[in-house]
Design an enzyme around this catalytic site. Structure first.
Site, PDB file in Angstrom:
ATOM      1  N   PRO A 174       0.778  -1.301  -0.001  1.00 51.69           N
ATOM      2  CA  PRO A 174      -0.024   0.013   0.198  1.00 51.69           C
ATOM      3  C   PRO A 174       0.669   1.132   0.010  1.00 51.69           C
ATOM      4  O   PRO A 174       1.836   1.320   0.439  1.00 51.69           O
ATOM      5  CB  PRO A 174      -0.807  -0.199   1.212  1.00 51.69           C
ATOM      6  CG  PRO A 174      -0.400  -1.451   1.979  1.00 51.69           C
ATOM      7  CD  PRO A 174       0.756  -2.175   1.175  1.00 51.69           C
ATOM      8  N   GLU A 175       0.529   2.225  -0.767  1.00 49.25           N
ATOM      9  CA  GLU A 175       1.182   3.550  -0.867  1.00 49.25           C
ATOM     10  C   GLU A 175       0.658   4.350   0.377  1.00 49.25           C
ATOM     11  O   GLU A 175      -0.369   4.043   0.832  1.00 49.25           O
ATOM     12  CB  GLU A 175       1.066   4.115  -2.135  1.00 49.25           C
ATOM     13  CG  GLU A 175       1.674   3.024  -3.143  1.00 49.25           C
ATOM     14  CD  GLU A 175       2.311   3.575  -4.377  1.00 49.25           C
ATOM     15  OE1 GLU A 175       2.280   4.705  -4.502  1.00 49.25           O
ATOM     16  OE2 GLU A 175       2.134   3.081  -5.321  1.00 49.25           O
TER      17      GLU A 175
ATOM     18  N   ARG B 233      13.647   9.599  10.835  1.00 50.57           N
ATOM     19  CA  ARG B 233      14.264   8.677   9.956  1.00 50.57           C
ATOM     20  C   ARG B 233      13.740   8.916   8.647  1.00 50.57           C
ATOM     21  O   ARG B 233      14.089   8.564   7.299  1.00 50.57           O
ATOM     22  CB  ARG B 233      14.155   7.419  10.195  1.00 50.57           C
ATOM     23  CG  ARG B 233      15.252   6.613  11.048  1.00 50.57           C
ATOM     24  CD  ARG B 233      15.581   5.169  11.025  1.00 50.57           C
ATOM     25  NE  ARG B 233      14.309   4.192  10.773  1.00 50.57           N
ATOM     26  CZ  ARG B 233      13.400   3.601  11.258  1.00 50.57           C
ATOM     27  NH1 ARG B 233      13.781   3.901  12.577  1.00 50.57           N
ATOM     28  NH2 ARG B 233      12.287   2.972  11.096  1.00 50.57           N
TER      29      ARG B 233
ATOM     30  N   LYS C 268       4.227   5.253   4.951  1.00 49.05           N
ATOM     31  CA  LYS C 268       3.781   4.110   4.839  1.00 49.05           C
ATOM     32  C   LYS C 268       3.557   3.705   6.326  1.00 49.05           C
ATOM     33  O   LYS C 268       3.201   2.411   6.651  1.00 49.05           O
ATOM     34  CB  LYS C 268       4.333   3.101   4.255  1.00 49.05           C
ATOM     35  CG  LYS C 268       4.346   3.737   2.743  1.00 49.05           C
ATOM     36  CD  LYS C 268       5.058   2.616   1.933  1.00 49.05           C
ATOM     37  CE  LYS C 268       5.307   3.155   0.397  1.00 49.05           C
ATOM     38  NZ  LYS C 268       6.014   2.326  -0.276  1.00 49.05           N
TER      39      LYS C 268
ATOM     40  N   ARG D  52      13.345  -2.117  -9.054  1.00 45.55           N
ATOM     41  CA  ARG D  52      11.966  -2.129  -8.757  1.00 45.55           C
ATOM     42  C   ARG D  52      11.385  -1.980 -10.441  1.00 45.55           C
ATOM     43  O   ARG D  52      12.034  -1.938 -11.299  1.00 45.55           O
ATOM     44  CB  ARG D  52      11.353  -0.716  -8.331  1.00 45.55           C
ATOM     45  CG  ARG D  52      12.018  -0.576  -6.833  1.00 45.55           C
ATOM     46  CD  ARG D  52      11.343  -1.541  -5.746  1.00 45.55           C
ATOM     47  NE  ARG D  52      10.117  -1.557  -5.617  1.00 45.55           N
ATOM     48  CZ  ARG D  52       9.503  -0.530  -4.587  1.00 45.55           C
ATOM     49  NH1 ARG D  52      10.388   0.273  -4.015  1.00 45.55           N
ATOM     50  NH2 ARG D  52       8.279  -0.561  -4.540  1.00 45.55           N
TER      51      ARG D  52
END
Ligand code: ZN
Length: 270
Positions: free
Chosen positions: A2-3, A121, A52, A258
């Site tokens: 999921p984005e 982060r 996310k 990717r």
């Protein structure tokens, strides 16, 4: 995976269903039993999405941090609470609703220091109103990596996934292999603004649509896209199909490990 728009939708839904209420938190599967014990019976103060990552903030300065990863999924419903089916890592039960979490990459209890360390982060999240895209742009300009890889780096742009990265580059007419150091401040501002608009629309609609009005199925008198991701897009998972703008076959190739999709004519390299 999921984005970010999906996580922001979940944060909104969980806030609506549970915020302000004392909740029973358990781990039917057992793997989150100790963590659940720390927050069980507490009142949920608020929820938060960052990229996310999802937080459930409980009173007493304890937060449940969830990262769904590839396989994580929430389900929810009104009472009666059903018998747990499958590997339910976390179950949350309020007066009016229940929530089950299965298969997440992370489900753990954080104190405020740990929660802040995680936020620190992460890069700027286009869906957060407190996001500052400036440092992300500076990181991009100092890198020789491709803009495609940089957009997917969660420490630069939090919440941007494969679909948004592919689509925003198409909309900008940028070759995905363009090195970050060639993305000037103005170009970054435009990319950021477009990403933010697209992702906000994703939160509102619950699916990713990236085509301009003149390229919708209705406007082009074409059949809607059939794909389990739904949504009308320009290049993502359309290899070999005609570009909606110029008719050139959409290309596909691996980049940074990717799946990359682009139109060789609308996004010329160099
Ligand atoms: Zn094209």
């Amino acid at each position: 995976m999921p984005e970010g728009h999906t996580i922001h939708r979940l944060a909104g839904l969980h806030r609506e269903l549970f915020a302000g209420r004392a909740l029973a938190v358990s781990s039917p599967q057992g793997r989150f039993a100790a963590g659940a014990g720390l927050v069980d019976g507490r009142r949920l103060r608020d929820t938060e999405a960052y990229g996310k990552h999802l937080f459930h903030h409980y009173e007493g300065d304890l937060s449940v941090h969830v990262h769904l990863g590839l396989y994580g999924k929430f389900s929810d419903g009104p009472p009666p609470v059903p018998a747990p089916v499958g590997q339910v890592r976390m179950r949350v039960v309020g007066e009016l609703h229940w929530l089950d979490l299965r298969g997440p990459t992370a489900c753990e209890v954080f104190d405020p220091v740990q929660a802040q360390a995680l936020r620190d982060r992460l890069g700027a999240d286009p869906l957060r109103d407190d996001a500052d895209p400036g440092p992300s742009g500076a990181k991009i300009r100092s890198s020789t990596k491709s803009i495609f890889a940089l957009l997917l780096d969660q420490s630069i742009v939090a919440g941007c996934g494969l679909i948004y990265a592919n689509e925003v580059l198409f909309r900008a007419g940028l070759a995905p292999t363009t090195p970050g150091r060639l993305i000037g401040p103005e170009q970054w501002d435009e990319l950021w603004a477009d990403l933010r608009a697209l992702m906000k629309e994703g939160v509102a609609r619950g699916r990713i649509d990236t085509v301009h009005t003149q390229h919708t199925p209705e406007a082009m008198q074409r059949a809607p896209r059939v794909d389990r991701h739904g949504g009308e897009v320009y290049v993502y998972r359309r290899p070999g199909q005609a570009c909606l703008v110029c008719g050139t076959a959409v290309a596909r190739g691996p980049l940074a490990g990717r799946n990359l999709y682009w139109c060789p004519k609308c996004q010329p390299a160099g």
